[in-house]
Scaffold this active site. Structure first.
Site, short mmCIF file in Angstrom:
data_model
loop_
_atom_site.label_atom_id
_atom_site.label_comp_id
_atom_site.label_asym_id
_atom_site.label_seq_id
_atom_site.Cartn_x
_atom_site.Cartn_y
_atom_site.Cartn_z
N ASP A 41 16.45 10.64 86.20
CA ASP A 41 15.74 10.08 85.05
C ASP A 41 16.18 10.78 83.77
OD1 ASP A 41 13.55 9.51 83.10
OD2 ASP A 41 12.64 8.52 84.83
N GLU A 94 14.77 0.34 79.89
CA GLU A 94 13.88 0.22 78.74
C GLU A 94 12.99 -0.96 79.09
OE1 GLU A 94 13.42 2.01 76.05
OE2 GLU A 94 15.03 3.43 76.43
N THR A 110 20.96 0.50 78.16
CA THR A 110 20.38 1.02 79.41
C THR A 110 20.29 -0.05 80.49
OG1 THR A 110 19.12 2.78 78.35
CG2 THR A 110 18.25 1.95 80.43
N THR A 139 12.13 -8.27 86.92
CA THR A 139 10.89 -8.77 86.35
C THR A 139 10.79 -10.30 86.45
OG1 THR A 139 9.71 -9.02 84.24
CG2 THR A 139 12.08 -8.70 84.09
N ASP A 140 9.57 -10.79 86.40
CA ASP A 140 9.39 -12.25 86.38
C ASP A 140 9.77 -12.84 85.01
OD1 ASP A 140 7.24 -11.30 84.86
OD2 ASP A 140 5.69 -12.33 86.00
N GLU A 141 9.93 -11.96 83.99
CA GLU A 141 10.20 -12.47 82.64
C GLU A 141 11.57 -13.15 82.53
OE1 GLU A 141 9.14 -10.10 79.32
OE2 GLU A 141 7.34 -9.31 80.27
N TYR A 164 14.49 -7.94 75.81
CA TYR A 164 14.20 -7.24 77.07
C TYR A 164 14.53 -8.11 78.27
CZ TYR A 164 11.44 -5.83 81.13
OH TYR A 164 11.05 -5.53 82.41
N LYS A 168 17.40 -7.76 81.25
CA LYS A 168 17.09 -7.67 82.68
C LYS A 168 17.78 -8.80 83.44
CE LYS A 168 14.70 -5.18 84.58
NZ LYS A 168 14.92 -3.84 85.20
N ASN A 263 -5.00 -12.84 78.35
CA ASN A 263 -5.08 -11.50 77.76
C ASN A 263 -6.49 -11.17 77.27
OD1 ASN A 263 -2.36 -11.10 78.22
ND2 ASN A 263 -1.74 -11.74 76.16
N ASP A 294 0.93 -12.57 66.11
CA ASP A 294 1.49 -12.75 67.45
C ASP A 294 2.84 -12.04 67.59
OD1 ASP A 294 1.47 -13.66 70.01
OD2 ASP A 294 1.53 -15.80 69.52
P1 NAD Z 1 8.76 2.76 82.16
O1 NAD Z 1 9.21 2.46 80.78
O2 NAD Z 1 7.39 3.27 82.39
O3 NAD Z 1 9.75 3.83 82.82
C1 NAD Z 1 11.14 3.74 82.68
C2 NAD Z 1 11.75 5.04 83.19
O4 NAD Z 1 13.19 4.92 83.10
C3 NAD Z 1 11.35 6.27 82.37
O5 NAD Z 1 11.04 7.34 83.23
C4 NAD Z 1 12.59 6.57 81.54
O6 NAD Z 1 12.73 7.94 81.22
C5 NAD Z 1 13.70 6.11 82.50
N1 NAD Z 1 14.93 5.76 81.77
C6 NAD Z 1 15.05 4.96 80.68
N2 NAD Z 1 16.33 4.92 80.29
C7 NAD Z 1 17.04 5.67 81.17
C8 NAD Z 1 18.41 5.99 81.31
N3 NAD Z 1 19.33 5.55 80.44
N4 NAD Z 1 18.79 6.77 82.33
C9 NAD Z 1 17.88 7.24 83.22
N5 NAD Z 1 16.56 6.99 83.13
C10 NAD Z 1 16.15 6.21 82.11
O7 NAD Z 1 9.05 1.45 82.99
P2 NAD Z 1 8.19 0.77 84.17
O8 NAD Z 1 7.12 -0.05 83.57
O9 NAD Z 1 7.88 1.81 85.18
O10 NAD Z 1 9.29 -0.23 84.76
C11 NAD Z 1 10.20 0.21 85.77
C12 NAD Z 1 11.10 -0.95 86.16
O11 NAD Z 1 10.30 -2.02 86.64
C13 NAD Z 1 11.92 -1.52 85.02
O12 NAD Z 1 13.19 -1.86 85.53
C14 NAD Z 1 11.16 -2.76 84.59
O13 NAD Z 1 12.04 -3.72 84.05
C15 NAD Z 1 10.61 -3.22 85.93
N6 NAD Z 1 9.35 -3.99 85.89
C16 NAD Z 1 8.26 -3.50 85.23
C17 NAD Z 1 7.05 -4.21 85.26
C18 NAD Z 1 5.80 -3.68 84.59
O14 NAD Z 1 4.79 -4.39 84.57
N7 NAD Z 1 5.79 -2.47 84.05
C19 NAD Z 1 6.99 -5.42 85.96
C20 NAD Z 1 8.14 -5.90 86.59
C21 NAD Z 1 9.31 -5.17 86.56
O1 DAU Z 2 5.93 -9.56 83.52
C1 DAU Z 2 6.49 -8.33 83.81
C2 DAU Z 2 6.64 -7.51 82.54
O2 DAU Z 2 5.32 -7.07 82.18
C3 DAU Z 2 7.59 -6.31 82.70
O3 DAU Z 2 8.88 -6.79 82.96
C4 DAU Z 2 7.59 -5.46 81.43
O4 DAU Z 2 8.38 -4.31 81.62
C5 DAU Z 2 6.15 -5.03 81.13
O5 DAU Z 2 6.10 -4.29 79.93
C6 DAU Z 2 5.24 -6.26 81.03
O6 DAU Z 2 5.59 -7.05 79.86
P1 DAU Z 2 4.47 -7.72 78.92
O7 DAU Z 2 5.06 -7.99 77.61
O8 DAU Z 2 3.81 -8.84 79.66
O9 DAU Z 2 3.41 -6.49 78.88
P2 DAU Z 2 2.53 -5.90 77.69
O10 DAU Z 2 1.57 -4.96 78.30
O11 DAU Z 2 3.37 -5.43 76.55
O12 DAU Z 2 1.72 -7.19 77.19
C7 DAU Z 2 0.89 -7.92 78.07
C8 DAU Z 2 0.35 -9.10 77.28
O13 DAU Z 2 -0.56 -8.61 76.30
C9 DAU Z 2 1.40 -9.88 76.53
O14 DAU Z 2 1.06 -11.25 76.53
C10 DAU Z 2 1.33 -9.32 75.10
C11 DAU Z 2 -0.14 -8.96 74.98
N1 DAU Z 2 -0.45 -7.80 74.13
C12 DAU Z 2 0.25 -6.65 74.31
C13 DAU Z 2 -0.02 -5.53 73.55
C14 DAU Z 2 0.77 -4.25 73.75
C15 DAU Z 2 -1.47 -7.87 73.20
O15 DAU Z 2 -2.12 -8.90 73.07
N2 DAU Z 2 -1.76 -6.76 72.45
C16 DAU Z 2 -1.05 -5.60 72.58
O16 DAU Z 2 -1.34 -4.62 71.83
#
Ligand code: NAD
Ligand code: DAU
Length: 360
Positions: A41, A94, A110, A139-141, A164, A168, A263, A294
């Site tokens: 990491d 990221e 990244t 991700t589903d996005e 983003y 991905k 939300n 938004d």
């Molecule tokens: P996060 O942002 O919490 O963590 C990302 C981690 O990656 C951090 O520890 C960061 O230091 C590390 N990192 C970033 N750039 C790096 C680099 N260049 N080299 C090595 N390490 C690096 O992310 P998360 O929410 O835990 O998501 C993890 C994975 O899951 C991602 O690939 C994201 O796309 C995917 N994902 C996330 C969600 C969600 O809801 N959070 C849902 C679906 C998929």
């Molecule tokens: O669907 C999977 C994804 O979910 C992952 O791939 C991403 O890494 C993860 O960050 C997440 O993305 P979202 O954009 O859906 O998550 P976020 O928590 O940023 O936002 C969730 C929803 O809430 C989205 O519709 C935007 C809204 N939102 C978000 C923030 C931060 C708000 O309304 N207010 C806020 O302040």
């Protein structure tokens, strides 16, 4: 014998982040894996070794943190040479959509270049050791945005709409291309929104919990009617482990919570849980809700169909949203120290002091 049975070392990229740290915890405490987990990491703003401090202490040499950048081929090859992992689970990315809108460059670097560097290292290792396998977390996005009906299937055409999700999507294509072209043994999973402990407080759920506790406004983008499909992070970890143990190489598996929420309903649910657990002194938490401008290009609705994973591999989400959200709120109430560390950047000093020598 499965890839897991043979694996002595699992390399987890991004293991100091939200899902990666939960995954490492899951592997070491909830499965029968007896080998070593290496956490590779970069420790960006989103990576916090404190998330695994107890694991480092409890598991000693079975848990290794290697600070490094997946975009740096020398560092990545160095980790492969040192640890010879047979299983690579690639979380590092990221991950925040809003940041990708303000500054896409790091996402391209990244998420795309970093994944390419990882794939090359795995391909190199696989030439010498045929047991090497790569699992890509996505991700589903990547599937775009839904109207009021319908679901994303594994066969849904990609239609990413933010920097983003486009980055991905690109990484997913690279992973599949390496399987198709070189025969590299890969699996891919596309998951919906996770929530739970150790979630960095830039994302909706932890942001709302912490803002509410501090009496700050709770920003809801647009009309608050955008829908996300929420999955408790431990269920995601279990799904990934299930794919690693019994998934078919070359295949993609959707992972989702079957839990669509608007939300605004998520935000009011958090307010109500807080009202019960830590009643607000003046007014009510709901009074703090503020509709704000938004997110540009804000995807309206996500809904994952995860029948393939359920029917083929027998996984299903175990946590329902009401219980999972309550557990999450409780976790944030009980872990103020972790919150302070990830927010203040204090942990960076801690990293320098405690981990510099581990990476030398
Ligand atoms: P996060 O942002 O919490 O963590 C990302 C981690 O990656 C951090 O520890 C960061 O230091 C590390 N990192 C970033 N750039 C790096 C680099 N260049 N080299 C090595 N390490 C690096 O992310 P998360 O929410 O835990 O998501 C993890 C994975 O899951 C991602 O690939 C994201 O796309 C995917 N994902 C996330 C969600 C969600 O809801 N959070 C849902 C679906 C998929
Ligand atoms: O669907 C999977 C994804 O979910 C992952 O791939 C991403 O890494 C993860 O960050 C997440 O993305 P979202 O954009 O859906 O998550 P976020 O928590 O940023 O936002 C969730 C929803 O809430 C989205 O519709 C935007 C809204 N939102 C978000 C923030 C931060 C708000 O309304 N207010 C806020 O302040």
């Amino acid at each position: 014998m499965t890839a897991i049975d043979r694996a002595r070392t699992i390399l987890v990229t991004g293991g100091a982040g939200f899902i990666g740290s939960n995954f490492i915890r899951y592997v070491l405490t909830r499965t029968d894996f007896t080998g070593i987990v290496v956490n590779f990491d970069k420790l960006t703003y989103a990576g916090n070794p404190a998330s695994l401090a107890d694991i480092a202490e409890r598991f000693g040499s079975r848990y290794v943190l290697e600070r490094g950048d997946i975009c740096d081929a020398d560092q990545v090859h160095g980790v492969f040479a040192k640890h010879a992992p047979s299983l690579v689970v690639h979380f590092a990315a990221e991950s925040h959509v809003d940041r990708s809108i303000h500054g896409p460059a790091a996402f391209i670097e990244t998420n795309i270049t970093g994944t390419f560097v990882m794939l090359e290292a795995v391909r190199q290792a696989w030439k010498d050791r045929s047991d090497v396998r790569f699992h890509h977390i996505s991700t589903d996005e990547v599937y775009g945005s839904l109207g009021p009906t319908g679901q994303f299937h594994e066969t849904t055409a990609y239609d990413p709409r933010s920097p983003y999700s486009a980055s991905k999507a690109s990484s997913d294509h690279l992973v599949r291309a390496y399987h198709h072209t070189y025969g590299l043994p890969v699996t891919v999973s596309n998951c919906s929104n996770n929530y739970g402990p150790f979630h960095f407080p830039e994302k909706l759920i932890p942001l709302v919990i912490l803002n509410a506790l501090e009496g700050k406004l709770l920003p809801v983008y647009g009309d608050g009617a955008n829908v996300r499909d929420w999955l408790y992070v431990e269920d995601h970890c279990e799904a990934v482990w299930t794919i690693l143990t019994s998934g078919r190489t070359g295949e993609t598996y959707n992972i989702g919570g079957e839990c669509e929420q608007r939300n605004i309903d998520v935000v009011t649910a958090i307010c109500d849980i807080l009202e019960e657990l830590k009643p607000r002194q003046q007014g009510r938490y709901r009074d703090l809700i503020a509709y704000v401008r938004d997110r540009p290009g804000h995807d309206r609705r996500y809904a994952i169909n995860c029948d393939k994973l359920k029917h083929e591999l027998g996984w299903r989400p175990k946590h329902d949203f009401t219980d999972g959200l309550r557990q999450t709120v409780l976790w944030y109430l009980q872990n103020a120290e972790w919150v302070a560390s990830v927010r203040s950047g204090e942990y960076r000093t801690w990293i320098e002091r405690n981990y510099a020598d581990r990476n030398s």
